[in-house]
Design a protein around this motif. Sequence first.
Motif, PDB file in Angstrom:
ATOM      1  N   ASN A 188     -11.043  -6.579   1.806  1.00  0.00           N
ATOM      2  CA  ASN A 188     -10.481  -6.977   3.348  1.00  0.00           C
ATOM      3  C   ASN A 188     -11.653  -7.195   4.295  1.00  0.00           C
ATOM      4  O   ASN A 188     -11.648  -6.654   5.542  1.00  0.00           O
ATOM      5  CB  ASN A 188      -9.548  -6.076   3.769  1.00  0.00           C
ATOM      6  CG  ASN A 188      -8.688  -6.490   4.967  1.00  0.00           C
ATOM      7  OD1 ASN A 188      -8.310  -7.869   4.773  1.00  0.00           O
ATOM      8  ND2 ASN A 188      -8.195  -5.444   5.495  1.00  0.00           N
ATOM      9  N   MET A 200       0.889  -1.167  -0.047  1.00  0.00           N
ATOM     10  CA  MET A 200       0.188   0.058  -0.148  1.00  0.00           C
ATOM     11  C   MET A 200       0.915   1.327   0.215  1.00  0.00           C
ATOM     12  O   MET A 200       1.638   1.858   0.975  1.00  0.00           O
ATOM     13  CB  MET A 200      -0.901  -0.028   1.286  1.00  0.00           C
ATOM     14  CG  MET A 200      -1.696  -1.211   1.304  1.00  0.00           C
ATOM     15  SD  MET A 200      -3.135  -1.202   0.090  1.00  0.00           S
ATOM     16  CE  MET A 200      -4.163   0.333   0.386  1.00  0.00           C
ATOM     17  N   LEU A 202      -5.857  -2.907  -0.411  1.00  0.00           N
ATOM     18  CA  LEU A 202      -5.464  -4.049   0.625  1.00  0.00           C
ATOM     19  C   LEU A 202      -6.713  -5.023   0.547  1.00  0.00           C
ATOM     20  O   LEU A 202      -7.970  -4.862   1.107  1.00  0.00           O
ATOM     21  CB  LEU A 202      -5.809  -3.001   2.071  1.00  0.00           C
ATOM     22  CG  LEU A 202      -5.224  -4.043   3.171  1.00  0.00           C
ATOM     23  CD1 LEU A 202      -3.853  -4.707   2.979  1.00  0.00           C
ATOM     24  CD2 LEU A 202      -5.645  -3.285   4.523  1.00  0.00           C
ATOM     25  N   SER A 213      -4.763  -5.336  -7.139  1.00  0.00           N
ATOM     26  CA  SER A 213      -4.027  -5.097  -5.969  1.00  0.00           C
ATOM     27  C   SER A 213      -2.491  -5.381  -6.141  1.00  0.00           C
ATOM     28  O   SER A 213      -2.410  -5.957  -7.332  1.00  0.00           O
ATOM     29  CB  SER A 213      -4.542  -5.874  -4.630  1.00  0.00           C
ATOM     30  OG  SER A 213      -4.403  -7.457  -4.918  1.00  0.00           O
ATOM     31  N   PRO A 271      -1.618  -3.713   6.052  1.00  0.00           N
ATOM     32  CA  PRO A 271      -1.017  -3.231   5.061  1.00  0.00           C
ATOM     33  C   PRO A 271       0.602  -3.480   4.971  1.00  0.00           C
ATOM     34  O   PRO A 271       1.094  -3.330   6.192  1.00  0.00           O
ATOM     35  CB  PRO A 271      -1.385  -1.662   4.957  1.00  0.00           C
ATOM     36  CG  PRO A 271      -1.630  -1.365   6.241  1.00  0.00           C
ATOM     37  CD  PRO A 271      -2.511  -2.627   6.673  1.00  0.00           C
TER      38      PRO A 271
END
Length: 238
Positions: free
Chosen positions: A150, A100, A108, A224, A179
Amino acid sequence: MKRLCLMIITGGVLASCGSSGNKATTSEAVSETEEVLVEEVFSKSLDSNRWKVEMDDQPNSSVTVKDGKLVLDTKGGVTVWLNQKLEGNIEITYKRQVVMADGTNDRLSDLNQFWMATDPRNGNLFTRSGKFEEYDSLSMYYVGFGGNYNETTRFREYQGNGEKTLLFDLDDEDHLLKPDHWYTIKIRVENGLVSYWVDGEKFFEYQDETPLTEGYFGFRSTWSRHEIDDLKIISIES
Protein backbone atom coordinates in the motif's frame (compact mmCIF):
# COMPACT_ATOMS: atom_id res chain seq x y z
CA MET A 1 7.76 4.28 -30.70
CA LYS A 2 4.18 4.94 -29.71
CA ARG A 3 3.41 8.56 -28.82
CA LEU A 4 1.74 8.89 -25.44
CA CYS A 5 -0.69 11.60 -24.48
CA LEU A 6 -1.20 11.39 -20.74
CA MET A 7 -3.67 13.08 -18.44
CA ILE A 8 -3.98 12.83 -14.70
CA ILE A 9 -6.82 13.97 -12.48
CA THR A 10 -6.06 14.69 -8.86
CA GLY A 11 -7.02 17.57 -6.65
CA GLY A 12 -9.45 18.84 -9.28
CA VAL A 13 -6.77 19.85 -11.83
CA LEU A 14 -6.26 18.32 -15.26
CA ALA A 15 -2.82 18.27 -16.86
CA SER A 16 -2.34 16.95 -20.38
CA CYS A 17 0.16 17.06 -23.22
CA GLY A 18 0.01 20.44 -24.85
CA SER A 19 -1.93 22.09 -22.04
CA SER A 20 -1.83 22.74 -18.31
CA GLY A 21 -4.00 24.15 -15.57
CA ASN A 22 -7.31 23.28 -17.16
CA LYS A 23 -10.26 22.62 -14.92
CA ALA A 24 -11.16 18.95 -14.60
CA THR A 25 -14.51 17.66 -15.69
CA THR A 26 -16.27 14.47 -14.65
CA SER A 27 -19.14 14.80 -17.10
CA GLU A 28 -19.84 11.90 -19.43
CA ALA A 29 -21.28 12.07 -22.92
CA VAL A 30 -24.87 13.22 -22.73
CA SER A 31 -26.02 11.14 -25.67
CA GLU A 32 -25.00 7.55 -25.12
CA THR A 33 -26.45 4.13 -25.77
CA GLU A 34 -25.36 1.05 -23.91
CA GLU A 35 -25.62 -2.72 -24.13
CA VAL A 36 -25.10 -4.87 -21.07
CA LEU A 37 -22.45 -7.49 -21.83
CA VAL A 38 -21.89 -8.95 -18.35
CA GLU A 39 -23.71 -8.81 -15.02
CA GLU A 40 -22.43 -10.89 -12.12
CA VAL A 41 -23.51 -10.72 -8.46
CA PHE A 42 -21.72 -13.93 -7.39
CA SER A 43 -24.82 -15.65 -6.08
CA LYS A 44 -23.48 -19.15 -6.79
CA SER A 45 -20.20 -21.02 -7.19
CA LEU A 46 -17.92 -19.92 -10.00
CA ASP A 47 -18.67 -21.50 -13.35
CA SER A 48 -15.34 -22.90 -14.59
CA ASN A 49 -16.36 -22.18 -18.18
CA ARG A 50 -17.13 -18.54 -17.40
CA TRP A 51 -14.27 -17.87 -14.96
CA LYS A 52 -10.64 -18.98 -15.17
CA VAL A 53 -8.65 -18.99 -11.93
CA GLU A 54 -4.85 -18.78 -11.99
CA MET A 55 -3.51 -19.08 -8.44
CA ASP A 56 0.00 -19.53 -7.12
CA ASP A 57 0.35 -22.85 -5.29
CA GLN A 58 0.70 -21.54 -1.75
CA PRO A 59 -0.75 -22.85 1.54
CA ASN A 60 -3.95 -21.33 2.99
CA SER A 61 -5.01 -19.97 -0.41
CA SER A 62 -8.44 -20.11 -2.01
CA VAL A 63 -10.80 -18.47 -4.48
CA THR A 64 -14.41 -19.01 -3.44
CA VAL A 65 -17.88 -17.53 -3.56
CA LYS A 66 -19.16 -16.88 -0.05
CA ASP A 67 -22.19 -14.92 1.15
CA GLY A 68 -22.77 -13.49 -2.31
CA LYS A 69 -19.19 -12.26 -2.74
CA LEU A 70 -16.22 -13.44 -4.76
CA VAL A 71 -13.44 -13.95 -2.21
CA LEU A 72 -9.74 -13.96 -3.15
CA ASP A 73 -7.92 -15.17 -0.02
CA THR A 74 -4.38 -16.05 -1.05
CA LYS A 75 -0.81 -16.12 0.17
CA GLY A 76 0.59 -15.79 -3.35
CA GLY A 77 -0.53 -14.24 -6.61
CA VAL A 78 -3.95 -14.79 -8.12
CA THR A 79 -5.83 -13.78 -11.25
CA VAL A 80 -9.50 -14.50 -11.84
CA TRP A 81 -10.22 -14.02 -15.54
CA LEU A 82 -13.63 -13.48 -17.07
CA ASN A 83 -13.70 -15.88 -20.00
CA GLN A 84 -15.34 -13.46 -22.40
CA LYS A 85 -13.40 -11.37 -24.87
CA LEU A 86 -14.39 -7.69 -24.75
CA GLU A 87 -14.24 -5.43 -27.80
CA GLY A 88 -14.59 -1.76 -28.67
CA ASN A 89 -15.82 0.93 -26.29
CA ILE A 90 -16.66 -0.53 -22.90
CA GLU A 91 -17.24 0.41 -19.29
CA ILE A 92 -16.44 -1.96 -16.41
CA THR A 93 -17.76 -1.32 -12.90
CA TYR A 94 -17.54 -3.42 -9.77
CA LYS A 95 -17.31 -3.20 -5.96
CA ARG A 96 -14.37 -4.44 -3.92
CA GLN A 97 -12.88 -4.26 -0.46
CA VAL A 98 -9.61 -5.37 1.14
CA VAL A 99 -10.52 -7.25 4.31
CA MET A 100 -8.44 -6.65 7.44
CA ALA A 101 -9.70 -8.89 10.23
CA ASP A 102 -6.63 -10.82 11.46
CA GLY A 103 -7.04 -13.52 8.81
CA THR A 104 -4.03 -15.60 7.75
CA ASN A 105 -3.56 -13.62 4.53
CA ASP A 106 -4.96 -10.25 5.60
CA ARG A 107 -2.68 -7.51 4.28
CA LEU A 108 -3.68 -4.05 3.07
CA SER A 109 -2.39 -4.19 -0.48
CA ASP A 110 -2.96 -4.94 -4.15
CA LEU A 111 -6.46 -4.10 -5.33
CA ASN A 112 -5.33 -4.83 -8.87
CA GLN A 113 -6.89 -5.48 -12.27
CA PHE A 114 -6.01 -6.36 -15.87
CA TRP A 115 -8.11 -5.38 -18.90
CA MET A 116 -7.93 -5.63 -22.67
CA ALA A 117 -5.46 -8.46 -22.09
CA THR A 118 -4.20 -10.70 -24.90
CA ASP A 119 -1.20 -12.97 -25.37
CA PRO A 120 0.58 -12.17 -28.65
CA ARG A 121 2.25 -15.60 -28.59
CA ASN A 122 -0.72 -17.77 -27.68
CA GLY A 123 -4.37 -17.62 -28.64
CA ASN A 124 -5.21 -19.24 -25.30
CA LEU A 125 -4.67 -16.59 -22.63
CA PHE A 126 -5.29 -18.85 -19.65
CA THR A 127 -1.99 -20.69 -19.31
CA ARG A 128 -0.36 -19.18 -16.22
CA SER A 129 0.01 -20.20 -12.59
CA GLY A 130 -0.71 -16.85 -10.93
CA LYS A 131 2.87 -15.66 -10.40
CA PHE A 132 3.00 -11.98 -11.33
CA GLU A 133 6.10 -12.12 -13.52
CA GLU A 134 4.41 -14.66 -15.80
CA TYR A 135 2.14 -11.89 -17.12
CA ASP A 136 4.99 -9.68 -18.37
CA SER A 137 4.59 -11.00 -21.93
CA LEU A 138 0.93 -9.97 -22.22
CA SER A 139 -0.50 -6.96 -24.04
CA MET A 140 -2.91 -5.16 -21.68
CA TYR A 141 -3.72 -2.30 -19.33
CA TYR A 142 -3.00 -2.75 -15.63
CA VAL A 143 -3.75 -0.75 -12.48
CA GLY A 144 -2.18 -1.76 -9.19
CA PHE A 145 -4.18 0.16 -6.56
CA GLY A 146 -2.30 0.18 -3.26
CA GLY A 147 0.55 -2.06 -4.39
CA ASN A 148 3.87 -2.64 -2.66
CA TYR A 149 2.38 -2.85 0.83
CA ASN A 150 0.00 0.00 0.00
CA GLU A 151 2.74 2.42 -0.94
CA THR A 152 1.94 3.01 -4.63
CA THR A 153 -0.94 3.19 -7.09
CA ARG A 154 0.30 2.64 -10.62
CA PHE A 155 -1.13 2.50 -14.12
CA ARG A 156 0.84 0.60 -16.75
CA GLU A 157 0.42 -0.53 -20.33
CA TYR A 158 2.00 -3.90 -21.03
CA GLN A 159 3.39 -3.94 -24.56
CA GLY A 160 3.36 -7.69 -25.23
CA ASN A 161 7.15 -7.98 -25.39
CA GLY A 162 8.13 -7.74 -21.73
CA GLU A 163 8.03 -3.94 -21.66
CA LYS A 164 5.63 -2.53 -19.04
CA THR A 165 5.22 1.18 -19.72
CA LEU A 166 4.60 3.14 -16.52
CA LEU A 167 2.00 5.80 -17.26
CA PHE A 168 1.25 7.08 -13.76
CA ASP A 169 2.62 6.53 -10.27
CA LEU A 170 0.78 7.95 -7.24
CA ASP A 171 1.83 7.58 -3.62
CA ASP A 172 -0.20 10.14 -1.65
CA GLU A 173 -2.65 8.97 1.01
CA ASP A 174 -5.73 10.00 -0.99
CA HIS A 175 -4.82 7.49 -3.69
CA LEU A 176 -3.95 4.53 -1.45
CA LEU A 177 -6.13 1.88 0.15
CA LYS A 178 -8.25 2.06 3.26
CA PRO A 179 -9.05 -1.16 5.14
CA ASP A 180 -12.54 -2.70 4.97
CA HIS A 181 -13.84 0.00 2.63
CA TRP A 182 -16.16 -0.97 -0.21
CA TYR A 183 -14.73 0.77 -3.26
CA THR A 184 -16.67 1.32 -6.46
CA ILE A 185 -14.24 0.88 -9.34
CA LYS A 186 -14.99 2.08 -12.87
CA ILE A 187 -12.88 1.55 -15.97
CA ARG A 188 -13.74 3.15 -19.31
CA VAL A 189 -12.23 2.52 -22.73
CA GLU A 190 -13.71 4.88 -25.29
CA ASN A 191 -12.15 5.70 -28.66
CA GLY A 192 -8.65 5.25 -27.22
CA LEU A 193 -9.33 7.28 -24.07
CA VAL A 194 -8.72 5.01 -21.09
CA SER A 195 -9.80 6.12 -17.62
CA TYR A 196 -9.82 4.60 -14.14
CA TRP A 197 -12.18 5.84 -11.42
CA VAL A 198 -12.46 5.13 -7.69
CA ASP A 199 -15.61 6.10 -5.78
CA GLY A 200 -16.50 8.63 -8.46
CA GLU A 201 -13.04 10.22 -8.59
CA LYS A 202 -11.03 9.94 -11.77
CA PHE A 203 -7.58 8.70 -10.75
CA PHE A 204 -6.12 8.36 -14.25
CA GLU A 205 -6.88 9.29 -17.83
CA TYR A 206 -4.76 8.29 -20.79
CA GLN A 207 -5.23 8.93 -24.50
CA ASP A 208 -3.66 5.94 -26.22
CA GLU A 209 -2.49 6.72 -29.75
CA THR A 210 -2.59 3.00 -30.64
CA PRO A 211 -5.26 1.72 -28.26
CA LEU A 212 -5.93 -1.85 -27.23
CA THR A 213 -9.38 -2.50 -28.67
CA GLU A 214 -10.05 -6.06 -27.51
CA GLY A 215 -9.07 -8.51 -24.82
CA TYR A 216 -9.96 -10.02 -21.46
CA PHE A 217 -10.66 -8.59 -18.00
CA GLY A 218 -9.28 -10.09 -14.81
CA PHE A 219 -9.32 -9.41 -11.09
CA ARG A 220 -5.74 -9.51 -9.83
CA SER A 221 -4.13 -9.58 -6.38
CA THR A 222 -1.42 -11.13 -4.25
CA TRP A 223 -1.03 -12.02 -0.57
CA SER A 224 -4.24 -10.48 0.74
CA ARG A 225 -7.97 -11.07 1.16
CA HIS A 226 -10.42 -9.31 -1.15
CA GLU A 227 -14.19 -9.43 -1.50
CA ILE A 228 -15.73 -8.51 -4.85
CA ASP A 229 -19.33 -7.94 -5.91
CA ASP A 230 -21.64 -6.38 -8.51
CA LEU A 231 -19.57 -6.68 -11.66
CA LYS A 232 -21.17 -5.03 -14.68
CA ILE A 233 -19.70 -4.52 -18.13
CA ILE A 234 -21.44 -2.52 -20.81
CA SER A 235 -20.72 -1.67 -24.41
CA ILE A 236 -20.97 2.08 -24.93
CA GLU A 237 -21.61 4.07 -28.07
CA SER A 238 -21.60 7.86 -28.00
